[in-house]
Design a protein around this motif. Structure first.
Motif, PDB file in Angstrom:
ATOM      1  N   ARG A  10      66.820  22.259  50.386  1.00 30.56           N
ATOM      2  CA  ARG A  10      66.533  22.377  48.952  1.00 30.56           C
ATOM      3  C   ARG A  10      67.825  22.123  48.177  1.00 30.56           C
ATOM      4  NH1 ARG A  10      64.545  28.071  48.687  1.00 30.56           N
ATOM      5  NH2 ARG A  10      65.421  27.834  46.621  1.00 30.56           N
ATOM      6  N   PRO A  11      68.174  20.850  47.967  1.00 29.21           N
ATOM      7  CA  PRO A  11      69.457  20.528  47.348  1.00 29.21           C
ATOM      8  C   PRO A  11      69.470  20.589  45.823  1.00 29.21           C
ATOM      9  CG  PRO A  11      68.325  18.521  47.883  1.00 29.21           C
ATOM     10  CD  PRO A  11      67.466  19.654  48.396  1.00 29.21           C
ATOM     11  N   SER A  12      68.335  20.841  45.211  1.00 31.75           N
ATOM     12  CA  SER A  12      68.265  20.875  43.746  1.00 31.75           C
ATOM     13  C   SER A  12      67.760  22.251  43.308  1.00 31.75           C
ATOM     14  CB  SER A  12      67.331  19.773  43.239  1.00 31.75           C
ATOM     15  OG  SER A  12      65.999  20.049  43.600  1.00 31.75           O
ATOM     16  N   ALA A  13      67.617  22.428  42.022  1.00 31.39           N
ATOM     17  CA  ALA A  13      67.136  23.702  41.487  1.00 31.39           C
ATOM     18  C   ALA A  13      65.680  23.964  41.879  1.00 31.39           C
ATOM     19  CB  ALA A  13      67.272  23.705  39.969  1.00 31.39           C
ATOM     20  N   SER A  14      64.970  22.921  42.259  1.00 29.77           N
ATOM     21  CA  SER A  14      63.564  23.041  42.628  1.00 29.77           C
ATOM     22  C   SER A  14      63.400  23.712  43.987  1.00 29.77           C
ATOM     23  CB  SER A  14      62.938  21.644  42.678  1.00 29.77           C
ATOM     24  OG  SER A  14      61.637  21.698  43.196  1.00 29.77           O
ATOM     25  N   GLU A  15      62.254  24.302  44.196  1.00 36.82           N
ATOM     26  CA  GLU A  15      61.880  24.858  45.501  1.00 36.82           C
ATOM     27  C   GLU A  15      61.432  23.755  46.462  1.00 36.82           C
ATOM     28  OE1 GLU A  15      61.436  28.247  46.616  1.00 36.82           O
ATOM     29  OE2 GLU A  15      62.585  28.886  44.872  1.00 36.82           O
ATOM     30  N   LEU A  16      61.200  22.549  45.934  1.00 41.28           N
ATOM     31  CA  LEU A  16      60.629  21.475  46.736  1.00 41.28           C
ATOM     32  C   LEU A  16      61.618  20.914  47.751  1.00 41.28           C
ATOM     33  CD1 LEU A  16      58.669  19.507  44.002  1.00 41.28           C
ATOM     34  CD2 LEU A  16      57.727  21.041  45.735  1.00 41.28           C
ATOM     35  N   THR A  17      61.052  20.557  48.904  1.00 38.92           N
ATOM     36  CA  THR A  17      61.787  19.864  49.959  1.00 38.92           C
ATOM     37  C   THR A  17      61.028  18.575  50.261  1.00 38.92           C
ATOM     38  OG1 THR A  17      60.524  20.830  51.778  1.00 38.92           O
ATOM     39  CG2 THR A  17      62.432  22.106  50.979  1.00 38.92           C
ATOM     40  N   LEU A  18      61.699  17.631  50.907  1.00 38.59           N
ATOM     41  CA  LEU A  18      61.006  16.395  51.267  1.00 38.59           C
ATOM     42  C   LEU A  18      59.865  16.668  52.236  1.00 38.59           C
ATOM     43  CD1 LEU A  18      64.008  13.917  51.641  1.00 38.59           C
ATOM     44  CD2 LEU A  18      62.375  14.099  49.749  1.00 38.59           C
ATOM     45  N   SER A  19      60.116  17.504  53.243  1.00 37.62           N
ATOM     46  CA  SER A  19      59.044  17.788  54.204  1.00 37.62           C
ATOM     47  C   SER A  19      57.923  18.586  53.546  1.00 37.62           C
ATOM     48  CB  SER A  19      59.589  18.504  55.440  1.00 37.62           C
ATOM     49  OG  SER A  19      60.272  19.689  55.103  1.00 37.62           O
ATOM     50  N   GLY A  20      58.258  19.437  52.595  1.00 34.05           N
ATOM     51  CA  GLY A  20      57.234  20.190  51.872  1.00 34.05           C
ATOM     52  C   GLY A  20      56.372  19.304  51.000  1.00 34.05           C
ATOM     53  N   VAL A  21      56.999  18.357  50.309  1.00 37.49           N
ATOM     54  CA  VAL A  21      56.240  17.402  49.496  1.00 37.49           C
ATOM     55  C   VAL A  21      55.309  16.596  50.396  1.00 37.49           C
ATOM     56  CG1 VAL A  21      56.416  15.295  48.097  1.00 37.49           C
ATOM     57  CG2 VAL A  21      57.884  17.255  47.596  1.00 37.49           C
ATOM     58  N   LEU A  22      55.832  16.130  51.517  1.00 40.49           N
ATOM     59  CA  LEU A  22      55.033  15.353  52.466  1.00 40.49           C
ATOM     60  C   LEU A  22      53.798  16.131  52.919  1.00 40.49           C
ATOM     61  CD1 LEU A  22      54.674  12.912  54.416  1.00 40.49           C
ATOM     62  CD2 LEU A  22      56.086  14.199  56.043  1.00 40.49           C
ATOM     63  N   LYS A  23      54.004  17.364  53.346  1.00 38.23           N
ATOM     64  CA  LYS A  23      52.877  18.171  53.826  1.00 38.23           C
ATOM     65  C   LYS A  23      51.874  18.429  52.700  1.00 38.23           C
ATOM     66  CE  LYS A  23      51.829  22.528  56.152  1.00 38.23           C
ATOM     67  NZ  LYS A  23      52.428  23.739  56.741  1.00 38.23           N
ATOM     68  N   HIS A  24      52.392  18.723  51.506  1.00 41.98           N
ATOM     69  CA  HIS A  24      51.519  19.002  50.369  1.00 41.98           C
ATOM     70  C   HIS A  24      50.610  17.811  50.061  1.00 41.98           C
ATOM     71  CE1 HIS A  24      50.098  20.353  46.490  1.00 41.98           C
ATOM     72  NE2 HIS A  24      50.586  19.243  45.942  1.00 41.98           N
ATOM     73  N   VAL A  25      51.187  16.612  49.949  1.00 45.27           N
ATOM     74  CA  VAL A  25      50.353  15.468  49.587  1.00 45.27           C
ATOM     75  C   VAL A  25      49.354  15.117  50.680  1.00 45.27           C
ATOM     76  CG1 VAL A  25      51.953  14.530  47.878  1.00 45.27           C
ATOM     77  CG2 VAL A  25      52.106  13.751  50.244  1.00 45.27           C
ATOM     78  N   ALA A  26      49.741  15.296  51.929  1.00 44.85           N
ATOM     79  CA  ALA A  26      48.807  15.034  53.031  1.00 44.85           C
ATOM     80  C   ALA A  26      47.624  15.992  52.964  1.00 44.85           C
ATOM     81  CB  ALA A  26      49.527  15.163  54.371  1.00 44.85           C
ATOM     82  N   GLU A  27      47.906  17.267  52.713  1.00 50.30           N
ATOM     83  CA  GLU A  27      46.826  18.252  52.639  1.00 50.30           C
ATOM     84  C   GLU A  27      45.996  18.086  51.370  1.00 50.30           C
ATOM     85  OE1 GLU A  27      47.769  22.293  53.643  1.00 50.30           O
ATOM     86  OE2 GLU A  27      48.692  21.698  55.536  1.00 50.30           O
TER      87      GLU A  27
END
Length: 170
Positions: A42-59
């Motif tokens: 989590r390199p930014s102020a957001s809670e989002l991660t690349l793997s988290g975004v990936l899993k979210h959009v797939a689901e």
């Protein structure tokens, strides 16, 4: 960098599916060259991660597909597991989620190819954010997936740039 397919079908279905795929590609490409640790960071102020975004959009795609098919969603989330949609859990990996999403993609494309008309509708579930007794068309669903994936592709671009300076648009 996401490329426009040279195999775009000239009809509406092909065009909509090509736009959905372009946004899927934009998200997948943010993960190129990333380690599992980088993808989970989590390199930014957001809670989002690349793997988290990936899993979210797939689901999310699976959820909309199951609603359109009017079938139960085998990955349905409740309040107790909702946050797990945004992070990899025990035994999950970026390659595993990519493979899962590829299966969902194939199923979505086959389903859309088989529906008699993009005007066909399906009911929305009861939820505070949907109208009571609401329905949407297959066309609406595809446009919604473009919107959903584009929003998250932008998030993923920012996260990736924060990790190593890589920019989606050069």
């Amino acid at each position: 960098m996401a490329q426009i397919s040279t195999e775009v079908l000239g009809d509406e279905r092909g065009t909509l599916l090509a736009f959905v795929e372009a946004q899927r590609t934009a998200i997948r490409e943010t993960l190129l060259g990333m380690t599992e640790g980088q993808a989970a960071s989590r390199p930014s102020a957001s809670e989002l991660t690349l793997s988290g975004v990936l899993k979210h959009v797939a689901e999310v795609e699976l959820t909309w597909l199951r609603m359109a098919q009017q079938q139960p969603n085998e990955r349905q989330r409740g309040m107790d597991t909702w946050a797990d949609m945004f992070r990899l859990t025990e035994g999950e990996s970026v390659p595993g989620v990519l493979a899962f999403w590829d299966g969902v993609r194939k199923e979505t494309e086959a389903f859309i190819a088989a529906v008699p008309s993009l005007d066909e509708t399906f009911p929305l579930p009861e939820a505070p954010w949907f109208p009571k007794d609401g329905k949407v068309s297959m066309r609406w669903m595809l446009l919604h997936l473009v919107e959903e994936f584009a929003r998250h592709a932008g998030h993923a671009d920012i996260v990736r740039e924060s990790i190593d300076g890589t920019k989606a648009m050069g």
